[in-house]
Motif scaffolding. Structure first.
Motif, short mmCIF file in Angstrom:
data_model
loop_
_atom_site.label_atom_id
_atom_site.label_comp_id
_atom_site.label_asym_id
_atom_site.label_seq_id
_atom_site.Cartn_x
_atom_site.Cartn_y
_atom_site.Cartn_z
N LEU A 19 -3.09 -9.19 8.09
CA LEU A 19 -2.77 -7.76 8.16
C LEU A 19 -1.76 -7.43 9.24
O LEU A 19 -1.00 -6.45 9.11
N ARG A 20 -1.71 -8.22 10.29
CA ARG A 20 -0.81 -7.90 11.40
C ARG A 20 0.66 -8.00 11.00
O ARG A 20 1.54 -7.54 11.73
N GLU A 21 0.96 -8.59 9.82
CA GLU A 21 2.35 -8.77 9.41
C GLU A 21 2.85 -7.66 8.50
O GLU A 21 4.03 -7.65 8.14
N TYR A 22 2.00 -6.71 8.11
CA TYR A 22 2.44 -5.64 7.22
C TYR A 22 3.00 -4.46 8.02
O TYR A 22 2.46 -4.08 9.06
N ALA A 23 4.08 -3.90 7.51
CA ALA A 23 4.67 -2.68 8.07
C ALA A 23 4.37 -1.51 7.15
O ALA A 23 4.12 -1.67 5.95
N LEU A 25 5.53 2.11 5.43
CA LEU A 25 6.51 3.12 5.04
C LEU A 25 5.71 4.34 4.64
O LEU A 25 4.74 4.23 3.88
N ALA A 26 6.07 5.52 5.11
CA ALA A 26 5.31 6.71 4.77
C ALA A 26 6.19 7.94 4.88
O ALA A 26 7.11 7.99 5.71
N ASP A 27 5.89 8.94 4.05
CA ASP A 27 6.68 10.18 4.05
C ASP A 27 5.81 11.42 4.20
O ASP A 27 6.28 12.54 4.03
N GLY A 28 4.53 11.24 4.54
CA GLY A 28 3.60 12.36 4.67
C GLY A 28 2.77 12.59 3.42
O GLY A 28 1.64 13.07 3.53
N GLU A 29 3.29 12.24 2.25
CA GLU A 29 2.59 12.50 1.00
C GLU A 29 2.01 11.24 0.38
O GLU A 29 1.13 11.31 -0.46
N ARG A 30 2.52 10.09 0.80
CA ARG A 30 2.00 8.81 0.36
C ARG A 30 2.56 7.73 1.28
O ARG A 30 3.46 8.00 2.09
N GLY A 31 2.03 6.52 1.17
CA GLY A 31 2.51 5.44 2.03
C GLY A 31 2.53 4.13 1.29
O GLY A 31 1.93 3.97 0.23
N ALA A 32 3.25 3.16 1.85
CA ALA A 32 3.37 1.83 1.27
C ALA A 32 3.27 0.80 2.38
O ALA A 32 3.63 1.07 3.52
N LEU A 33 2.78 -0.38 2.03
CA LEU A 33 2.78 -1.51 2.95
C LEU A 33 3.77 -2.55 2.45
O LEU A 33 3.75 -2.92 1.27
N VAL A 34 4.62 -3.03 3.36
CA VAL A 34 5.61 -4.05 3.02
C VAL A 34 5.38 -5.26 3.91
O VAL A 34 5.18 -5.13 5.12
N GLY A 35 5.37 -6.44 3.29
CA GLY A 35 5.07 -7.67 4.00
C GLY A 35 6.31 -8.42 4.43
O GLY A 35 7.45 -8.01 4.18
N PRO A 36 6.11 -9.57 5.06
CA PRO A 36 7.23 -10.32 5.63
C PRO A 36 8.14 -10.98 4.60
O PRO A 36 9.23 -11.42 4.96
N ARG A 37 7.72 -11.05 3.37
CA ARG A 37 8.61 -11.56 2.32
C ARG A 37 9.34 -10.42 1.61
O ARG A 37 9.89 -10.60 0.53
N GLY A 38 9.31 -9.24 2.21
CA GLY A 38 9.93 -8.09 1.57
C GLY A 38 9.13 -7.59 0.39
O GLY A 38 9.67 -6.94 -0.51
N ASP A 39 7.85 -7.84 0.40
CA ASP A 39 6.97 -7.52 -0.72
C ASP A 39 6.19 -6.23 -0.45
O ASP A 39 5.31 -6.20 0.40
#
Length: 597
Positions: A19-23, A25-39
């Motif tokens: 989990l420590r490798e996920y970043a 992305l969020a805009d206030g209305e929803r969010g996404a997790l992106v991993g180190p392979r650009g996934d």
């Protein structure tokens, strides 16, 4: 890490990462997790609690991946004061970056995913794959076609989508149906390439302008995030504020986390889907922001919490959807789950009563009043909360940790803290009533929840110590120099801390670290407690220890596995970011010394 033939060349979903490798992305209305392979492996749309379009994180179908071909080493960082993430890969031929964001601020009905791939040094070769499977992977893409502008369009469940910048993509098929789109991308040194995915319940309108969307997103983050320079960790504080802003929607509601079902080791009475607004967490965030200044997230918290009190009065629930609706019942999805986790959505918090929520609401309103941010509607909401405490103070509740119903000491003391805090600013009649009610709550709790050793105990039937019992003196329910306060802090430090990590309570006879991970919120509470006692060096040790319990993207989960140095639980956990911000702010003030026992 390396992927010799691209991350999805074999047609499988991206493998999970720690989990420590996920970043985020969020805009206030929803969010996404992106991993180190650009996934991008997790994103619900159109709202936080909608079905996931990308759910491979928990074993479903659906992902959106941009990844270098061949061997590479990963890194990444956020552009300051934003949730614009840059994945950075050092390959055998050079350096390539992917700049990623959800267009900000978000539209409740339409999401826009921006990705800009840059050949920073040398040529770049990447594999790109979009597999939009709505409803947690159960709704495959359909009506997939390329329009006259070269953009790919289609449907997944109730969502319509359009992918621009991918004219060279080709459909990927399995069992006779289209599962997604894929392409190979080659860039010469210094070149860049934009990809834009639009998602919504309505057909996409107009032609997307990636450069314009990037500029608007950059400008919006600059407007929304304050400098926060007057504390001991301004960069990390600003990042925590940015995360909280990314989790806060146009309704004012702030979700507890982006994800569901990510594993924790603690199991007793725990719930797993955190894509809802916990009023307590939102109050913590509002109070943390208020400590730093009258910033917009304070107003958002007051607005959302006030609205729930006006609508539901003494029956105000502990948690709601971001639109103010009821949290759905918990159920499973028949997915594999994240390794070691589950596939649960919904939350049984919808059946709980948590008394301390009313006290936290009053503390939030008092913080807003100190900045001149509490209007007439807010004062009326405060009256509703105070009345609810008076009516329901003797009812057992689930408490801060959402366990079985008891007369939890923390719940009653939290209410006393809120009543005392707002009574100082209330009209005379209300002030007398609220202060008197606070006195009664403290006296009743002291009579039933004082341990034979002279410290606070968890409930009349539970003699244990609990991290939550450190909060009442911090919030003003009881004096910081009272013997019971000092004995509680001493007992908690002795029994439930380890090398400046803290645990909530003792589950059983096992050492606390075998029952659950260190609870980062509790670590920050310890820093505040030591600061209140005038022990600034200890406060700073606690702060720095827990501040470091994150991965490269600087995101905190609920728990931290000390032995493995890994994050545990849903990500990112809003209340941990809130307490980090508050602690960094309050520790910048001179400690207030209090007499010893």
């Amino acid at each position: 890490m390396s992927q010799p033939h691209g991350p999805q060349a074999d047609g499988h979903e991206p493998p999970p990462h720690v989990l420590r490798e996920y970043a985020l992305l969020a805009d206030g209305e929803r969010g996404a997790l992106v991993g180190p392979r650009g996934d991008i492996v997790w994103m619900c749309a159109p709202r936080w609690d909608s079905g996931a379009l990308f759910s491979s994180l928990i074993g479903g179908n659906g992902h959106y991946t941009v990844s270098p071909r061949g061997r590479f080493v990963w890194g990444g960082y956020y552009e300051e004061g934003t949730l614009i993430w840059r994945n950075r890969w050092v390959t055998e031929s050079g350096i390539v970056e992917c700049r990623e964001a959800l267009a900000f601020p978000g539209d409740p009905r339409r999401a826009v995913l921006l990705r800009r791939i840059i050949a920073v040094q040398g040529p770049a070769a990447l594999t790109v794959c979009l597999e939009p499977h709505a409803d947690y992977g159960s709704a495959s893409p359909r009506d997939v076609r390329r329009d006259e502008d070269g953009a790919w369009c289609g449907r997944s469940g109730a969502l319509r989508w359009r992918w621009s910048g991918a004219a060279a993509a080709r459909p990927r098929r399995r069992a006779g149906g289209v599962t997604g789109l894929t392409m190979e991308l080659h860039l010469v040194p210094g070149a860049s390439h934009d990809l834009v995915v639009e998602l919504g319940e309505d057909p996409p309108a107009g032609t997307p302008d990636a450069s314009r969307a990037w500029r608007a997103t950059e400008d919006a983050w600059r407007r929304e995030v304050p400098a926060l320079e007057n504390n001991i960790a301004p960069g990390d504080s600003r990042h925590s504020y940015t995360v909280l802003r990314g989790l806060t929607g146009s309704t004012g509601g702030m979700v507890g986390a982006v994800t569901t079902s990510l594993p924790e080791r603690a199991e007793a009475g725990r719930n797993y889907d955190y894509r809802y607004v916990w009023l307590r967490d939102q109050c913590y965030a509002g109070q943390a922001v208020a400590a730093a200044g009258p910033h917009p997230l304070l107003d958002d918290a007051v607005r959302f919490v006030s609205a729930r009190l006006h609508e539901d009065g003494p029956r105000t629930a502990p948690a709601y959807t971001v639109t103010g609706g009821p949290v759905p019942d918990q159920r499973t999805l028949d997915l594999r789950g994240y390794p070691g986790g589950h596939d649960r959505i919904g939350n049984w918090v919808n059946r709980q009563f948590q008394l301390d929520v009313f006290g936290e609401a009053l503390l939030l309103f008092a913080a807003a009043h100190r900045h001149g941010r509490l209007d007439a509607e807010g004062w009326r909401a405060a009256g509703i909360a105070a009345d609810a405490i008076a009516r329901r103070r003797h009812e057992p509740d689930a408490g801060i940790w959402e366990l079985d119903d008891r007369a939890w000491a923390h719940s009653r003391l939290a209410c006393a803290a809120g009543l005392r805090s707002l009574a100082r600013a209330a009209p005379a009649t209300s002030a007398r009533a609220w202060a008197g009610l606070a006195d009664s709550l403290v006296a009743e709790t002291a009579a039933t929840c004082t341990h034979p050793s002279g410290r606070w105990q968890r409930s009349p039937a539970d003699p244990g110590v609990d991290a939550a019992l450190l909060l009442p003196p911090l919030r003003g329910a009881v004096p910081a120099d009272a013997p019971r306060t000092l004995r509680t802090l001493h007992a908690y430090t002795r029994e439930l801390t380890d090398d400046h990590y803290a645990y909530r309570f003792r589950h059983d006879e096992r050492p606390p670290g075998e029952a659950e991970g260190a609870f980062l919120l509790c670590g920050y509470v310890m820093a505040l407690a030591e600061h209140q006692q005038g022990r600034q060096d200890e406060a700073l040790r606690w702060f720095e220890r827990n501040r470091a319990a994150c991965g490269p993207p600087g995101l905190y989960a609920e728990e931290y596995d000390i032995q493995q140095r890994q994050l545990r639980g849903n990500l990112p956990q809003a209340f941990v970011h809130a307490l980090m911000l508050e602690t960094a702010t309050r520790l910048s003030d001179a400690p207030v010394a209090v007499p010893g026992p």
